[in-house]
Design an enzyme around this catalytic site. Structure first.
Site, PDB file in Angstrom:
ATOM      1  CG  ASP A 170      79.477  -9.227 -29.803  1.00  0.00           C
ATOM      2  OD1 ASP A 170      78.404  -9.862 -29.820  1.00  0.00           O
ATOM      3  OD2 ASP A 170      79.537  -7.985 -29.696  1.00  0.00           O
ATOM      4  CE1 TYR A 193      81.699  -8.603 -21.435  1.00  0.00           C
ATOM      5  CE2 TYR A 193      79.933  -7.602 -20.140  1.00  0.00           C
ATOM      6  CZ  TYR A 193      80.368  -8.515 -21.087  1.00  0.00           C
ATOM      7  OH  TYR A 193      79.453  -9.354 -21.673  1.00  0.00           O
TER       8      TYR A 193
END
Length: 284
Positions: A62, A123
């Site tokens: 994003d 992540y």
């Protein structure tokens, strides 16, 4: 998005990193600066091509999210690859802005698909809770939380979340897409010298907003506003909970994408496309 390369083309793997601050995410958008758009424009320019060669990425990030270990692939005409292969990495570096860098360009093995062949994505989300705020030199990659956080209780909550579940409560639903994922790792570690806490979040795949929603739930546990059992209770409900806060993107970095051995790439890509179900439940 085929795993079979068209005759006359070569599939090329790109390993890349970027600072997401000034990008409107990965996917190209008209009138907005994106990572995909930046790389595709540079590739078209340095290969002196009239057409744009579309990239397929391991995981779309994003706006504002960073990447250290992103992976993509592109199918290039064999003659273009033959002409530019040896010089492509250096020429791409000279064409692109310094906030995005390709670390490696190489011909991909047979059956490779950057998205569907991946085994897992890892992540990291970084948070600081010291009263004085975040070190200015790392502020673009670390979220400041204005309440003290407890690592132990956050890890207690995290231990209840791993495994295969329907993560609908932590995802922004997309029509026709499953929210079933296998969360392989979720843990927190504090660096005592800097005070920065790092969450490691690893799964076979992620749905939209999943990592940042999981972090948001963990922070509410860590600062005492919710009990350790709350994130798992939200997960079990399978519906979005207004109490789950999606944290800001700048603390999030895609660190690594893993793939199986070359001979297993094609089979993994087929497996990843299968519609997933949970025992006794629906597909999504």
């Amino acid at each position: 998005m085929s795993d079979v390369v068209e005759p006359g083309f070569v599939r090329v793997r790109l390993d890349l990193a970027y600072d997401g601050k000034d990008f409107s995410g990965w996917a190209k958008q008209t009138g907005r600066r994106t990572v995909q758009g930046e790389i595709e424009d540079a590739l078209r320019t340095v290969t002196r091509s009239r057409r744009t060669y579309d990239l397929t990425v391991a995981g779309r990030t994003d706006a504002g999210v960073h990447a250290r270990g992103q992976v993509a692939h592109v199918d290039l005409p064999a003659e273009v690859w033959a002409e530019h292969a040896d010089k492509l990495l250096r020429r791409m570096a000279g064409r692109m802005a310094p906030d995005v860098r390709i670390r490696r360009i190489a011909e991909a093995p047979a059956g490779f698909n950057a998205r569907f062949s991946a085994l897992w994505r890892r992540y990291a989300y970084r948070v600081a809770d010291r009263p004085g705020g975040v070190d200015p030199l790392i502020r673009g990659h670390v979220l400041w939380h204005d309440r003290p956080l407890g690592v132990d209780v956050m890890n207690e909550a995290a231990a209840r979340m791993t495994g295969e579940h329907d993560f609908a409560a932590y995802c922004k639903k997309r029509e026709g897409a499953t929210t079933i994922r296998t969360l392989q790792k979720l843990s927190w570690v504090r660096d005592e010298a800097s005070g920065v806490m790092t969450a490691t979040v690893q799964a076979d795949a992620f749905c939209h907003n999943m990592v940042r929603a999981l972090i948001g739930a963990a922070l509410f546990v860590g600062d005492g506003r919710r009990p350790a059992a709350w994130p798992a209770e939200v997960l079990a409900a399978r519906v979005r909970d207004p109490g789950v806060h999606v944290v800001r993107p700048h603390g999030l970095t895609l660190e690594e994408v893993a793939y199986p051995a070359d001979e297993l790439l094609a089979a993994r890509a087929v497996e990843s496309r299968n519609v997933r179900t949970l025992p006794g439940g629906g597909c999504c």
